[in-house]
Design a protein around this motif. Structure first.
Motif, mmCIF file in Angstrom:
data_model
loop_
_atom_site.group_PDB
_atom_site.id
_atom_site.type_symbol
_atom_site.label_atom_id
_atom_site.label_comp_id
_atom_site.label_asym_id
_atom_site.label_seq_id
_atom_site.Cartn_x
_atom_site.Cartn_y
_atom_site.Cartn_z
ATOM 1 N N LEU A 140 0.825 -1.197 0.000
ATOM 2 C CA LEU A 140 0.000 0.000 0.000
ATOM 3 C C LEU A 140 0.865 1.255 0.000
ATOM 4 N N THR A 141 0.394 2.268 -0.680
ATOM 5 C CA THR A 141 1.022 3.584 -0.623
ATOM 6 C C THR A 141 0.532 4.286 0.646
ATOM 7 N N GLU A 142 0.966 5.500 0.849
ATOM 8 C CA GLU A 142 0.478 6.285 1.986
ATOM 9 C C GLU A 142 -1.045 6.439 1.903
ATOM 10 N N GLY A 143 -1.549 6.660 0.691
ATOM 11 C CA GLY A 143 -2.995 6.776 0.503
ATOM 12 C C GLY A 143 -3.721 5.482 0.828
ATOM 13 N N GLY A 144 -3.125 4.351 0.471
ATOM 14 C CA GLY A 144 -3.711 3.058 0.802
ATOM 15 C C GLY A 144 -3.684 2.798 2.296
ATOM 16 N N GLU A 145 -2.575 3.149 2.938
ATOM 17 C CA GLU A 145 -2.459 2.982 4.390
ATOM 18 C C GLU A 145 -3.463 3.862 5.123
ATOM 19 N N ALA A 146 -3.819 4.989 4.526
ATOM 20 C CA ALA A 146 -4.788 5.900 5.143
ATOM 21 C C ALA A 146 -6.183 5.286 5.212
ATOM 22 N N MET A 147 -6.391 4.164 4.529
ATOM 23 C CA MET A 147 -7.667 3.461 4.581
ATOM 24 C C MET A 147 -7.888 2.787 5.939
ATOM 25 N N LYS A 148 -6.872 2.768 6.794
ATOM 26 C CA LYS A 148 -6.993 2.133 8.113
ATOM 27 C C LYS A 148 -8.235 2.634 8.844
ATOM 28 N N SER A 149 -8.428 3.938 8.887
ATOM 29 C CA SER A 149 -9.575 4.481 9.621
ATOM 30 C C SER A 149 -10.893 4.051 8.985
ATOM 31 N N VAL A 150 -10.907 3.874 7.667
ATOM 32 C CA VAL A 150 -12.116 3.410 6.977
ATOM 33 C C VAL A 150 -12.417 1.975 7.396
ATOM 34 N N PHE A 151 -11.397 1.115 7.403
ATOM 35 C CA PHE A 151 -11.600 -0.274 7.800
ATOM 36 C C PHE A 151 -12.036 -0.378 9.264
ATOM 37 N N VAL A 152 -11.480 0.472 10.134
ATOM 38 C CA VAL A 152 -11.874 0.483 11.543
ATOM 39 C C VAL A 152 -13.344 0.870 11.671
ATOM 40 N N GLU A 153 -13.770 1.896 10.938
ATOM 41 C CA GLU A 153 -15.175 2.322 10.995
ATOM 42 C C GLU A 153 -16.114 1.274 10.413
ATOM 43 N N ILE A 154 -15.684 0.604 9.348
ATOM 44 C CA ILE A 154 -16.494 -0.476 8.778
ATOM 45 C C ILE A 154 -16.643 -1.598 9.808
ATOM 46 N N ALA A 155 -15.556 -1.933 10.513
ATOM 47 C CA ALA A 155 -15.620 -2.985 11.538
ATOM 48 C C ALA A 155 -16.582 -2.585 12.657
ATOM 49 N N ARG A 156 -16.510 -1.330 13.104
ATOM 50 C CA ARG A 156 -17.418 -0.860 14.158
ATOM 51 C C ARG A 156 -18.871 -0.914 13.693
ATOM 52 N N TRP A 157 -19.107 -0.412 12.503
ATOM 53 C CA TRP A 157 -20.459 -0.404 11.949
ATOM 54 C C TRP A 157 -20.994 -1.823 11.793
ATOM 55 N N SER A 158 -20.172 -2.698 11.242
ATOM 56 C CA SER A 158 -20.571 -4.084 11.025
ATOM 57 C C SER A 158 -20.885 -4.779 12.345
ATOM 58 N N SER A 159 -20.055 -4.581 13.339
ATOM 59 C CA SER A 159 -20.278 -5.198 14.650
ATOM 60 C C SER A 159 -21.563 -4.711 15.294
ATOM 61 N N LYS A 160 -21.880 -3.458 15.064
ATOM 62 C CA LYS A 160 -23.062 -2.873 15.693
ATOM 63 C C LYS A 160 -24.351 -3.180 14.952
ATOM 64 N N TYR A 161 -24.314 -3.162 13.614
ATOM 65 C CA TYR A 161 -25.562 -3.222 12.858
ATOM 66 C C TYR A 161 -25.824 -4.493 12.052
ATOM 67 N N LEU A 162 -24.802 -5.244 11.734
ATOM 68 C CA LEU A 162 -25.006 -6.454 10.939
ATOM 69 C C LEU A 162 -25.093 -7.682 11.852
ATOM 70 N N LYS A 163 -26.018 -8.515 11.541
ATOM 71 C CA LYS A 163 -26.225 -9.726 12.362
ATOM 72 C C LYS A 163 -25.595 -10.924 11.688
#
Length: 155
Positions: free
Chosen positions: A132-155
């Motif tokens: 990953l480039t710096e821009g790809g590494e910056a996706m970390k926060s997106v993946f963290v938010e997706i994990a939080r959202w998924s844990s909270k709302y997806l069954k």
């Protein structure tokens, strides 16, 4: 028009045409209905700016959705995020169901968008590694938010 991205050039051309046709300056045209523009205006994050949204012609969310719309792009980014630098074969084995041609075209797209870098090693045997480039590494926060959202709302 030099080094500007195609989206910027298209925006300027379309905005100029819209201004000429409507007799307006074009900046506020359509923004009152744009939820992204409003979120940028309301943001307390100093890195956010309403200038990031040039609605209705060019939206940063639409631009990102071009990346996320493919079945394999996010899986490829996530795999590189989790495992780091990988060879093509390792990457293919880590992404269940992806074919060699599909992985190749996905990596090419991500490389063109500046999210993945391809390094070729001219050794015996020669090999290629992707990371990953710096821009790809910056996706970390997106993946963290997706994990939080998924844990909270997806069954």
């Amino acid at each position: 028009m030099g080094n500007r991205k195609d989206g910027e050039v298209a925006y300027e051309l379309e905005n100029a045409a819209r201004q000429e046709a409507s007799g307006t300056d074009g900046d506020e045209n359509g923004r009152e209905n744009c939820r992204i523009h409003q979120a940028l205006l309301d943001s307390e994050d100093a890195r956010m700016s309403e200038k990031m949204c040039r609605c209705p012609v060019f939206c940063p969310v639409d631009n990102a959705m071009d990346i996320f719309s493919g079945k394999w792009t996010v899986k490829t980014l996530y795999t590189l995020f989790v495992f780091g630098r990988m060879r093509f074969g390792q990457l293919q084995k880590s992404i269940e169901g992806i074919s060699k041609p599909m992985l190749s075209s996905t990596l090419k797209l991500l490389e063109e968008r500046g999210l993945v870098v391809r390094e070729q090693y001219n050794e015996v045997p020669p090999h290629v590694e992707y990371s990953l480039t710096e821009g790809g590494e910056a996706m970390k926060s997106v993946f963290v938010e997706i994990a939080r959202w998924s844990s909270k709302y997806l069954k």
